[in-house]
Design a protein around this motif. Structure first.
Motif, PDB file in Angstrom:
ATOM      1  N   LYS A   2       0.835  -1.193   0.000  1.00  0.00           N
ATOM      2  CA  LYS A   2       0.000   0.000   0.000  1.00  0.00           C
ATOM      3  C   LYS A   2       0.875   1.250   0.000  1.00  0.00           C
ATOM      4  O   LYS A   2       1.873   1.319   0.705  1.00  0.00           O
ATOM      5  CB  LYS A   2      -0.897  -0.017   1.243  1.00  0.00           C
ATOM      6  CG  LYS A   2      -1.883   1.104   1.286  1.00  0.00           C
ATOM      7  CD  LYS A   2      -2.788   0.987   2.485  1.00  0.00           C
ATOM      8  CE  LYS A   2      -3.716   2.177   2.523  1.00  0.00           C
ATOM      9  NZ  LYS A   2      -4.579   2.139   3.702  1.00  0.00           N
ATOM     10  N   ARG A  37       4.030   6.302  -9.575  1.00  0.00           N
ATOM     11  CA  ARG A  37       4.045   4.991  -8.926  1.00  0.00           C
ATOM     12  C   ARG A  37       3.271   4.001  -9.786  1.00  0.00           C
ATOM     13  O   ARG A  37       2.041   4.020  -9.828  1.00  0.00           O
ATOM     14  CB  ARG A  37       3.427   5.081  -7.520  1.00  0.00           C
ATOM     15  CG  ARG A  37       4.220   5.913  -6.532  1.00  0.00           C
ATOM     16  CD  ARG A  37       5.574   5.288  -6.264  1.00  0.00           C
ATOM     17  NE  ARG A  37       5.423   3.937  -5.786  1.00  0.00           N
ATOM     18  CZ  ARG A  37       5.809   3.501  -4.598  1.00  0.00           C
ATOM     19  NH1 ARG A  37       6.401   4.311  -3.771  1.00  0.00           N
ATOM     20  NH2 ARG A  37       5.629   2.245  -4.263  1.00  0.00           N
ATOM     21  N   GLU A  38       4.044   3.148 -10.473  1.00  0.00           N
ATOM     22  CA  GLU A  38       3.413   2.141 -11.322  1.00  0.00           C
ATOM     23  C   GLU A  38       2.533   1.197 -10.518  1.00  0.00           C
ATOM     24  O   GLU A  38       1.561   0.665 -11.025  1.00  0.00           O
ATOM     25  CB  GLU A  38       4.467   1.371 -12.117  1.00  0.00           C
ATOM     26  CG  GLU A  38       5.395   0.504 -11.305  1.00  0.00           C
ATOM     27  CD  GLU A  38       6.611   1.206 -10.724  1.00  0.00           C
ATOM     28  OE1 GLU A  38       7.511   0.503 -10.268  1.00  0.00           O
ATOM     29  OE2 GLU A  38       6.661   2.433 -10.703  1.00  0.00           O
ATOM     30  N   ASP A  39       2.857   1.029  -9.237  1.00  0.00           N
ATOM     31  CA  ASP A  39       2.070   0.123  -8.400  1.00  0.00           C
ATOM     32  C   ASP A  39       0.775   0.759  -7.902  1.00  0.00           C
ATOM     33  O   ASP A  39      -0.013   0.112  -7.233  1.00  0.00           O
ATOM     34  CB  ASP A  39       2.897  -0.413  -7.234  1.00  0.00           C
ATOM     35  CG  ASP A  39       3.591   0.670  -6.419  1.00  0.00           C
ATOM     36  OD1 ASP A  39       3.613   1.843  -6.845  1.00  0.00           O
ATOM     37  OD2 ASP A  39       4.127   0.337  -5.356  1.00  0.00           O
ATOM     38  N   ASN A  42      -1.146  -0.678 -11.383  1.00  0.00           N
ATOM     39  CA  ASN A  42      -0.747  -1.873 -12.106  1.00  0.00           C
ATOM     40  C   ASN A  42      -0.213  -2.939 -11.154  1.00  0.00           C
ATOM     41  O   ASN A  42       0.379  -2.620 -10.138  1.00  0.00           O
ATOM     42  CB  ASN A  42       0.356  -1.539 -13.130  1.00  0.00           C
ATOM     43  CG  ASN A  42      -0.150  -0.646 -14.226  1.00  0.00           C
ATOM     44  OD1 ASN A  42      -0.762  -1.115 -15.162  1.00  0.00           O
ATOM     45  ND2 ASN A  42       0.086   0.656 -14.105  1.00  0.00           N
ATOM     46  N   MET A  43      -0.402  -4.207 -11.530  1.00  0.00           N
ATOM     47  CA  MET A  43       0.141  -5.331 -10.769  1.00  0.00           C
ATOM     48  C   MET A  43       1.501  -5.676 -11.371  1.00  0.00           C
ATOM     49  O   MET A  43       1.602  -6.537 -12.241  1.00  0.00           O
ATOM     50  CB  MET A  43      -0.810  -6.538 -10.842  1.00  0.00           C
ATOM     51  CG  MET A  43      -2.125  -6.323 -10.139  1.00  0.00           C
ATOM     52  SD  MET A  43      -1.920  -6.080  -8.374  1.00  0.00           S
ATOM     53  CE  MET A  43      -1.224  -7.646  -7.890  1.00  0.00           C
ATOM     54  N   ASN A  44       2.535  -4.997 -10.932  1.00  0.00           N
ATOM     55  CA  ASN A  44       3.837  -5.140 -11.565  1.00  0.00           C
ATOM     56  C   ASN A  44       4.573  -6.403 -11.200  1.00  0.00           C
ATOM     57  O   ASN A  44       5.403  -6.873 -11.968  1.00  0.00           O
ATOM     58  CB  ASN A  44       4.708  -3.932 -11.246  1.00  0.00           C
ATOM     59  CG  ASN A  44       4.211  -2.733 -12.011  1.00  0.00           C
ATOM     60  OD1 ASN A  44       3.525  -2.895 -13.003  1.00  0.00           O
ATOM     61  ND2 ASN A  44       4.529  -1.564 -11.558  1.00  0.00           N
ATOM     62  N   ALA A  45       4.319  -6.970 -10.047  1.00  0.00           N
ATOM     63  CA  ALA A  45       5.055  -8.175  -9.658  1.00  0.00           C
ATOM     64  C   ALA A  45       4.836  -9.295 -10.667  1.00  0.00           C
ATOM     65  O   ALA A  45       5.774  -9.988 -11.058  1.00  0.00           O
ATOM     66  CB  ALA A  45       4.637  -8.614  -8.262  1.00  0.00           C
ATOM     67  N   PHE A  50       9.457  -3.235 -12.929  1.00  0.00           N
ATOM     68  CA  PHE A  50       9.808  -2.286 -11.891  1.00  0.00           C
ATOM     69  C   PHE A  50      10.698  -1.247 -12.549  1.00  0.00           C
ATOM     70  O   PHE A  50      11.665  -1.587 -13.231  1.00  0.00           O
ATOM     71  CB  PHE A  50      10.525  -2.985 -10.731  1.00  0.00           C
ATOM     72  CG  PHE A  50       9.646  -4.007 -10.077  1.00  0.00           C
ATOM     73  CD1 PHE A  50       8.723  -3.639  -9.117  1.00  0.00           C
ATOM     74  CD2 PHE A  50       9.719  -5.332 -10.455  1.00  0.00           C
ATOM     75  CE1 PHE A  50       7.888  -4.586  -8.536  1.00  0.00           C
ATOM     76  CE2 PHE A  50       8.899  -6.286  -9.880  1.00  0.00           C
ATOM     77  CZ  PHE A  50       7.975  -5.908  -8.914  1.00  0.00           C
TER      78      PHE A  50
END
Length: 180
Positions: A2, A37-39, A42-45, A50
């Motif tokens: 978060k 903040r791409e996160d 988006n679900m970057n994992a 990154f």
């Protein structure tokens, strides 16, 4: 993870710059790179995406001839391309990125580049480049139907092979555990 209130506030300010109509100065472009903040959306994992920290992108710069045609594969929002443009002023700069949101942000960060929203592995380019740069997603990532010499599952090696097909030279960021 978060986002903190401060991170979200800075991200929203970065998005205000992205969505504005005004011409951005260099400080504003760096603000976007450092605070987008791409996160946040988006679900970057799962995508192995990154973004390159500015400090790494700065140390990544190599002395280049300003007459080079450069392509940034898996460009994200263009951190490597921004530093390449600022330090080297290439003859042309092409950024290829699959995620349309990143392309939108990237067009504001590096408006000097030709942005292509496409799969870097399968996009058909009109010519070749002098140099490919990339900080590609790492690891086992579900990608397009890659069918070439490299048959393994590590995405970074697919990008390296793709760079070898479309450019004379390449400079890539790759994790130490990928190196043999």
């Amino acid at each position: 993870m978060k986002l903190s209130k401060a991170q979200m506030k800075a991200h929203l300010k970065a998005m205000d710059l992205v969505n504005s109509d005004k011409k951005l100065n260099l400080d504003e472009r760096f603000f976007i790179v450092e605070n987008y903040r791409e996160d946040a959306t988006n679900m970057n994992a799962s995508a192995g995406a990154f973004f390159t920290p500015v400090e790494l992108a700065t140390s990544f710069q190599v002395e280049l001839d300003s007459n080079l045609h450069i392509v940034d594969l898996c460009a994200g929002i263009g951190t490597l391309s921004l530093l390449t443009h600022v330090h080297n002023f290439p003859k042309s700069l092409t950024c290829v990125e699959l995620n349309p949101e990143y392309v939108k942000v990237g067009k504001r960060v590096v408006p000097e580049a030709d942005w292509i929203c496409a799969d870097a592995l399968t996009h058909q380019f009109d010519g070749s480049f002098d140099l490919a740069i990339s900080n590609p997603p790492f690891g086992v990532i579900k990608t397009s139907d890659w069918n070439d010499k490299y048959t393994g599952s590590l995405f970074e090696f697919k990008v390296i092979e793709r760079a070898s097909q479309i450019s004379d030279y390449a400079v890539m960021i790759s994790p130490a555990n990928s190196a043999g």
